[in-house]
Motif scaffolding. Structure first.
Motif, PDB file in Angstrom:
ATOM      1  N   ARG A 213       8.936  11.659  22.601  1.00 12.07           N
ATOM      2  CA  ARG A 213       9.342  12.273  23.512  1.00 12.07           C
ATOM      3  C   ARG A 213      11.064  12.801  23.267  1.00 12.07           C
ATOM      4  N   GLU A 214      11.635  11.693  22.491  1.00 11.63           N
ATOM      5  CA  GLU A 214      13.260  11.683  22.431  1.00 11.63           C
ATOM      6  C   GLU A 214      13.195  12.977  21.100  1.00 11.63           C
ATOM      7  N   SER A 215      12.364  12.843  20.068  1.00 12.18           N
ATOM      8  CA  SER A 215      12.240  13.920  19.156  1.00 12.18           C
ATOM      9  C   SER A 215      12.257  15.010  19.677  1.00 12.18           C
ATOM     10  N   ARG A 216      11.281  15.502  20.679  1.00 13.45           N
ATOM     11  CA  ARG A 216      10.836  16.642  21.203  1.00 13.45           C
ATOM     12  C   ARG A 216      12.165  17.211  22.128  1.00 13.45           C
TER      13      ARG A 216
ATOM     14  N   LEU B 169       0.180  16.686  11.743  1.00 10.99           N
ATOM     15  CA  LEU B 169       1.345  17.134  12.716  1.00 10.99           C
ATOM     16  C   LEU B 169       2.671  16.654  11.977  1.00 10.99           C
ATOM     17  N   SER B 170       2.807  15.452  11.479  1.00  7.33           N
ATOM     18  CA  SER B 170       4.163  14.792  10.631  1.00  7.33           C
ATOM     19  C   SER B 170       4.601  15.763   9.897  1.00  7.33           C
ATOM     20  N   HIS B 171       3.877  16.432   9.181  1.00  9.37           N
ATOM     21  CA  HIS B 171       4.346  17.378   8.038  1.00  9.37           C
ATOM     22  C   HIS B 171       5.141  18.596   8.840  1.00  9.37           C
ATOM     23  N   LYS B 172       4.381  18.912   9.948  1.00 11.43           N
ATOM     24  CA  LYS B 172       4.841  20.218  10.446  1.00 11.43           C
ATOM     25  C   LYS B 172       6.135  19.834  10.959  1.00 11.43           C
TER      26      LYS B 172
ATOM     27  N   PHE C 224       5.043  19.470  19.218  1.00 13.50           N
ATOM     28  CA  PHE C 224       5.516  18.016  19.717  1.00 13.50           C
ATOM     29  C   PHE C 224       4.685  17.484  21.159  1.00 13.50           C
ATOM     30  N   ALA C 225       4.036  18.378  21.725  1.00  8.89           N
ATOM     31  CA  ALA C 225       3.202  18.000  22.900  1.00  8.89           C
ATOM     32  C   ALA C 225       1.699  17.348  22.284  1.00  8.89           C
TER      33      ALA C 225
ATOM     34  N   LEU D 137      11.685  17.878  30.450  1.00  8.18           N
ATOM     35  CA  LEU D 137      11.485  17.141  29.396  1.00  8.18           C
ATOM     36  C   LEU D 137      11.594  15.708  29.600  1.00  8.18           C
ATOM     37  N   ARG D 138      12.822  15.542  30.243  1.00 12.21           N
ATOM     38  CA  ARG D 138      13.504  13.960  30.278  1.00 12.21           C
ATOM     39  C   ARG D 138      12.993  13.586  31.634  1.00 12.21           C
ATOM     40  N   SER D 139      12.562  14.271  32.648  1.00  6.90           N
ATOM     41  CA  SER D 139      12.050  13.657  33.770  1.00  6.90           C
ATOM     42  C   SER D 139      10.739  13.556  33.863  1.00  6.90           C
ATOM     43  N   THR D 140       9.755  14.245  33.167  1.00  3.64           N
ATOM     44  CA  THR D 140       8.382  14.223  33.288  1.00  3.64           C
ATOM     45  C   THR D 140       7.936  13.320  32.056  1.00  3.64           C
ATOM     46  N   PRO D 141       6.943  12.186  32.634  1.00  5.78           N
ATOM     47  CA  PRO D 141       6.371  11.663  31.668  1.00  5.78           C
ATOM     48  C   PRO D 141       5.442  12.162  30.588  1.00  5.78           C
TER      49      PRO D 141
END
Length: 252
Positions: free
Chosen positions: A217-220, A170-173, A86-87, A236-240
């Protein structure tokens, strides 16, 4: 004697690779399942040669594990790699959105339109319309393919073949990781796509990148909410997603 184009055994190797990968992602071929050339050739109605090449490609992608003297098996979900995947995708997607916006800003200042750019932009408009129609009739299954199509088309707008290739891998994984949660996720985040594309059309590079970063990030966050600690989810919610050159507002 040459094979007829309608003969399934004449299907291109790429289409066989796609078919096997899709069955793995969908769970039709479960992790740990032993897969032989004979078994797959019969399953897909082809000769063993394209199966052999497909297995090599999928082994390189991490969907198949090949062990000497033991053969090939479907790999296990890369759960331990999820946050890293995801990163990396955040960074790649933000780069494609930024470059697409930069290109749009240049194109819209030219006296003559760029037919290739507008052809891709037209495809994006159709994808968005199709996705909206699916949601309106509560037919959510096509959103998975439409979502992938949208992101790859944005990568095309960026005109970076390298970024498009990375994104495809990346999308496949990530779709494999998300196979059990794809429908609710697709409906919830689908409206983001028009907002991101609006920033790209406006040539607002920082905002396009920021919006895309939070979209991924929402998916992450969704994945982490089921697999990580509450503290990690809060982080994850608070860090850009990634530093930008400007200070655009976060999309809500």
């Amino acid at each position: 004697m040459p094979r007829s184009p309608d003969d399934p055994s004449s299907r291109p190797i790429g289409s066989i690779t796609t078919a096997v990968r899709s069955d793995i992602i969908a769970g039709h071929l479960e992790p740990g399942t032993r897969v032989t050339e004979t078994f797959l050739a019969k399953r897909y109605g082809v000769s063993r040669m394209p199966i052999r090449e497909a297995l090599r490609a999928l082994d390189a992608e991490g969907f198949i594990e090949t062990t000497p003297n033991a053969g090939a098996r479907v790999a296990h979900l890369p759960v331990e790699e999820a946050d890293d995947l995801f990163a990396v995708r955040e960074a790649v997607e933000m780069a494609t959105a930024r470059r697409a916006a930069e290109r749009a800003r240049t194109i819209f200042t030219q006296p003559e339109p760029d037919p290739e750019w507008f052809a891709v932009r037209h495809q994006l408009a159709q994808v968005l319309d199709d996705g909206d129609a699916c949601i309106a009739r509560e037919d959510l299954e096509p959103l998975v393919a439409l979502n992938d199509r949208y992101h790859l088309l944005v990568a095309e707008l960026s005109a970076s073949r390298t970024l498009a290739t990375l994104l495809r891998q990346l999308s496949h994984k990530i779709e494999w990781l998300y196979a059990l949660d794809k429908f609710s996720r697709g409906k919830r985040t689908w409206p983001d796509h028009r907002v991101i594309l609006g920033a790209i059309d406006a040539g607002d590079c920082d905002r396009a990148a920021e919006l895309m970063g939070w979209h991924v990030r929402e998916s992450r966050i969704g994945y982490a909410s089921r697999t990580a600690t509450a503290a990690r989810v809060a982080e994850l919610r608070s860090t850009p997603p990634m530093p930008t050159t400007g200070t655009p507002d976060r999309a809500h």
